[in-house]
Each structure stands twice: as structure tokens, then as C-alpha cells.
Write an enzyme that holds these catalytic residues in place. Structure first.
Site, PDB file in Angstrom:
ATOM      1  N   LYS A   1       0.837  -1.212   0.000  1.00  0.00           N
ATOM      2  CA  LYS A   1       0.000   0.000   0.000  1.00  0.00           C
ATOM      3  C   LYS A   1       0.870   1.261   0.000  1.00  0.00           C
ATOM      4  CE  LYS A   1      -3.145  -3.010   0.004  1.00  0.00           C
ATOM      5  NZ  LYS A   1      -4.305  -3.436   0.749  1.00  0.00           N
TER       6      LYS A   1
HETATM    7  C1  LIG Z   1      -5.223  -4.544   1.086  1.00  0.00           C
HETATM    8  C2  LIG Z   1      -6.679  -4.403   1.091  1.00  0.00           C
HETATM    9  C3  LIG Z   1      -7.469  -4.583   2.251  1.00  0.00           C
HETATM   10  C4  LIG Z   1      -6.944  -5.011   3.583  1.00  0.00           C
HETATM   11  O1  LIG Z   1      -5.830  -5.747   3.528  1.00  0.00           O
HETATM   12  P1  LIG Z   1      -4.897  -6.245   4.713  1.00  0.00           P
HETATM   13  O2  LIG Z   1      -3.903  -7.041   3.940  1.00  0.00           O
HETATM   14  O3  LIG Z   1      -5.727  -7.064   5.614  1.00  0.00           O
HETATM   15  O4  LIG Z   1      -4.294  -5.070   5.394  1.00  0.00           O
HETATM   16  C5  LIG Z   1      -8.822  -4.319   2.170  1.00  0.00           C
HETATM   17  N1  LIG Z   1      -9.376  -3.911   1.033  1.00  0.00           N
HETATM   18  C6  LIG Z   1      -8.675  -3.732  -0.098  1.00  0.00           C
HETATM   19  C7  LIG Z   1      -9.360  -3.217  -1.311  1.00  0.00           C
HETATM   20  C8  LIG Z   1      -7.308  -3.983  -0.114  1.00  0.00           C
HETATM   21  O5  LIG Z   1      -6.617  -3.821  -1.239  1.00  0.00           O
END
Ligand SMILES: *Cc1c(COP(=O)(O)O)cnc(C)c1O
Length: 411
Positions: A199
Site C-alpha cells: 500500500k
Molecule cells: C489490502 C486491502 C485490504 C486489507 O488488507 P490487509 O492485507 O488485511 O491489510 C482491504 N481492502 C482492499 C481493497 C485492499 O486492497
């Protein structure tokens, strides 16, 4: 060798040197210092000072009153639903095109995820389809600000308000993105962010919920911190959680918070850089038939980016299978395009029995299943931060492949 012939067919590649794409996740001297300081501080978790500062700063940046830091961006969604009172027997509307966590969160609280289709332009939830999918059981909607766009927050909030439905923004792809100049995540009842390592603000794992509602914030904090309230010191809770509020240990650590605080300081510059990179690519691709760029959020100011997505669903490239386009780009020296998400209910990890979820409108979600999956490629956000030469190579390779679509089709 002719310059205009596709490299795949023996022509000269657009780029012979490797692309100069910044590495991700980022490593900085200031991040290293912050991490070491947390390590030496003797306070590693349990609502420490770094976590508190991060929660405050992240919420303020995005225009919300409270931030509640957690272990990842899946439990943030689960806690957001629980804090809004969503539970067994309820329905939660989610876009078909997203990471499976968005829908799993509904299942975790005992509710039923209901999938609706996305818009062809933004690839985010279609507000009209959201409204059509509402039933007396609908308690929440989770718009996802996907890749490099934003869901239509104005329309979604208007519809949700009319029907008394909670809005939980999944901002896992949209750190630093603003809608009409105010942070995403602050428009819904809760905004949920992930700090997983890919992210735009990353700590390996981590997540945060932001909200301006005191009651929701208090419940969020208790749910993630085994029932403790926001003010209580370790082992000294003045009062327990309300009866029926199921609480967990979803805490994050000071180490994650230290890295995140460091990155948060650089976020405005990073986002500005990504916006410039996307503008440059848009300029190169202008007027190229057969390559459609995912539309920015309608009121994005600025746009955040998890990725930069192009679609090949019209014009000369529409008949070429996606792996063929990817291969042609790779031969041109541009090998950083990856496949996008498919519909959650087709994901290999999606194992809920048919009765535990619903696909709205019976006929499936044609945009998510077609354009959004089989006709789209994405590059990760860090490529948008590349120097001009690399961005130009990426743009020129796309133009070249599009101009040679017929040759590619005949191959
Ligand atoms: C990455 C992501 C999440 C949550 O991801 P974690 O790996 O649990 O931190 C939730 N929604 C979307 C759209 C994502 O890309």
C-alpha cells in the site's frame, strides 16, 4: 529491424535498459531512526505514544476526529461494521471488484455480503446498482476507492442517508487521496485503511479506522483492544465494554506506527509525484485508440494511487487476449503490468457457500467480470514515481502495442 514493428515480432524494443522503477516498500534514514527509537523505548504495544501520535496525525490528515490503529486492514473493516451495529442477519453491499477482505469482513460479523457491479469508467461501485440492491436487511455499504479512482461518495452518501444505511469507506488503496479537498475515509461513518506492504503507506501489516463520531470511535477502540476504553491505562479499565460488544485483540505495535509516522510525513509529496506521473502518461496516451485509462475519482483533489490501470475493451486491442498484450509490452521492455482483481465471488480463496452471499440483480456483474477483469492491466503505484524516461517508455510501449493491434491479433 524496424522501429515500428513490435518487438514481439522481431522489431526494436521501446526500451532496452531495465525500467528505472523505485523500489517498494521504501527505506529511509528517518524511518530507521524512528524504528530504533521505538525498539529502545521499552514500550512496544498497548496504545503507546507512537501509536497515539500516528492515530492523531493520520486522522487529522484525512479530516477526521479520531483514528484507531489496528493489526491490518481486514480487521479494520470487520471492526467498522461491528462498531456500526452490523451483525447476524444483516446485509452489507460491496462492489464485486475488490480484494476479498472487503466482503469477508461482512461474513466475519455474521452478515451477508451482497455484490453489486462497478462503473465502467472508475471501476468503483455503481451507485445506481447499489440503490437497486438495497433490501430491508441492508445495514451498510462498503464503497472501495479502487486502484487509482474513487467511488462516487456524493451519490453513495445521499442514497445511504435516504435508506438509513451506514457507509464504510474501504480506503486501502487511497491513503492521502482527497474528495473535494477533504480526505477519503472522512466522508463515510468510518474510513478503513490498510498498511500492508504494497500500500502507499506501508508497515508490512497494519490498518487504521478513522471517524468523527465519538460513539463509533469508542466502540472501535474497545473492539480492537479486548474491551479497554480509550482512556484506560494497562490493566486499569474504569468500566467494561457494553454488554454484547464482542472485543478482540487486533492491536498493532509501536514498530509499525514508527515506520508509518515517518511515511506519513512524506505522503503529500509522494501523492503529488504520482499525480504528475499519471498526468504524464495520460499526455502520452492522448488520442491512442484502444487504450482506456481508469477514470480519476470525480471529485478527486488530489487523486490517491494504489495503481495505475488501463483497459483494452474497445477499439483495435479489444480482440487481443490480455496475456498477449502483456507479452507484447514485456517484449518492448515494459514488464511491470500485472493482472487486476477479478470478481470476489470467483476468487480462488473465496469459499463461502452460495447461501452466505448474494450477487445482486441475478445476472451477475458484467462490468466486473468483463472489462474489470479480462480487459484491464495495472501497474503498482511505485512505478508512477519513476523518472520521466521510464514513464515515457511505459507510455510509448502502450501506444506502440495499440497501433500494432492488428499485427498482434494475427500473430
Ligand atoms: C489490502 C486491502 C485490504 C486489507 O488488507 P490487509 O492485507 O488485511 O491489510 C482491504 N481492502 C482492499 C481493497 C485492499 O486492497
Amino acid at each position: 529491424m524496424r522501429r515500428n514493428t513490435l518487438a514481439l515480432l522481431g522489431g526494436r524494443p521501446v526500451r532496452t535498459r531495465p525500467l528505472d522503477i523505485p523500489s517498494w516498500p521504501p527505506v529511509t534514514k528517518t524511518g530507521e531512526r524512528a524504528l530504533t527509537a521505538a525498539y529502545r523505548s521499552g514500550k512496544w504495544s498497548f496504545g503507546g505514544p507512537v501509536e497515539q501520535a500516528l492515530a492523531r496525525e493520520f486522522a487529522a490528515y484525512h479530516g477526521a476526529k479520531h483514528g484507531v490503529f489496528m493489526a491490518n486492514g481486514t480487521v479494520t473493516l470487520q471492526c467498522a461494521l461491528a462498531a456500526c451495529g452490523v451483525g447476524r442477519g444483516d446485509e452489507v453491499i460491496v462492489p464485486a471488484l475488490t480484494w476479498i477482505a472487503t466482503a469477508m469482513a461482512a461474513h466475519y460479523v455474521g452478515a451477508r455480503p451482497v455484490f453489486v457491479d462497478v462503473e465502467r469508467t472508475t471501476l468503483c461501485i455503481d451507485a445506481g446498482k447499489f440503490e437497486e440492491a438495497i433490501t430491508p436487511r441492508t445495514r451498510a455499504v462498503i464503497p472501495v476507492h479502487l486502484y487509482g479512482s474513487m467511488a462516487d461518495l456524493d451519490a453513495i452518501r445521499r442514497i445511504a442517508k435516504r435508506h438509513g444505511i451506514a457507509v464504510i469507506e474501504d480506503c486501502a488503496h487511497m491513503q492521502g487521496g482527497k474528495w473535494k479537498g477533504r480526505g477519503v475515509g472522512s466522508w463515510g461513518d468510518v474510513g478503513s485503511f490498510s498498511f500492508q506492504e504494497s500500500k502507499t503507506v506501508a508497515a508490512g501489516e497494519g490498518g487504521i479506522c478513522i471517524t468523527s463520531d465519538d460513539g463509533i470511535a469508542s466502540r472501535l477502540y474497545r473492539i480492537k483492544h479486548i474491551g479497554y476504553d480509550m482512556q484506560s491505562a494497562r490493566g486499569q479499565a474504569a468500566a467494561g465494554p457494553p454488554p454484547g460488544l464482542v472485543c478482540y485483540n487486533f492491536r498493532g505495535t509501536e514498530f509499525q506506527a514508527a515506520i508509518l509516522r515517518d511515511q506519513l510525513r512524506g505522503l503529500p509529496r509522494l501523492i503529488a509525484r504520482y499525480n504528475r506521473g499519471a498526468d504524464r502518461l495520460r499526455g502520452i496516451l492522448r488520442g491512442t485508440p484502444g487504450v482506456r485509462i481508469q477514470a480519476r475519482g470525480r471529485r478527486a483533489d488530489p487523486q490517491g494511487y494504489y495503481g495505475w490501470t488501463v483497459m483494452f475493451d474497445e477499439g483495435p486491442l479489444s480482440g487481443v487476449p490480455l496475456p498477449g498484450i502483456q507479452e507484447a509490452l514485456r517484449a518492448e521492455g515494459v514488464g511491470n503490468f500485472v493482472m487486476t482483481y477479478g470478481p470476489v465471488y470467483r476468487h480462488v480463496l473465496w469459499n463461502l457457500p452460495r447461501g452466505r452471499f448474494r450477487i445482486a440483480a441475478g445476472g451477475g456483474c458484467p462490468v466486473a467480470e468483463g472489462t474489470g477483469t479480462e480487459r484491464a492491466l495495472m501497474m503498482h503505484h511505485w512505478a508512477l514515481g519513476s523518472p520521466a524516461g521510464t514513464l515515457d517508455a511505459i507510455g510509448r510501449a502502450l501506444v506502440k502495442v495499440a497501433r500494432n493491434a492488428t499485427a498482434l491479433k494475427l500473430k
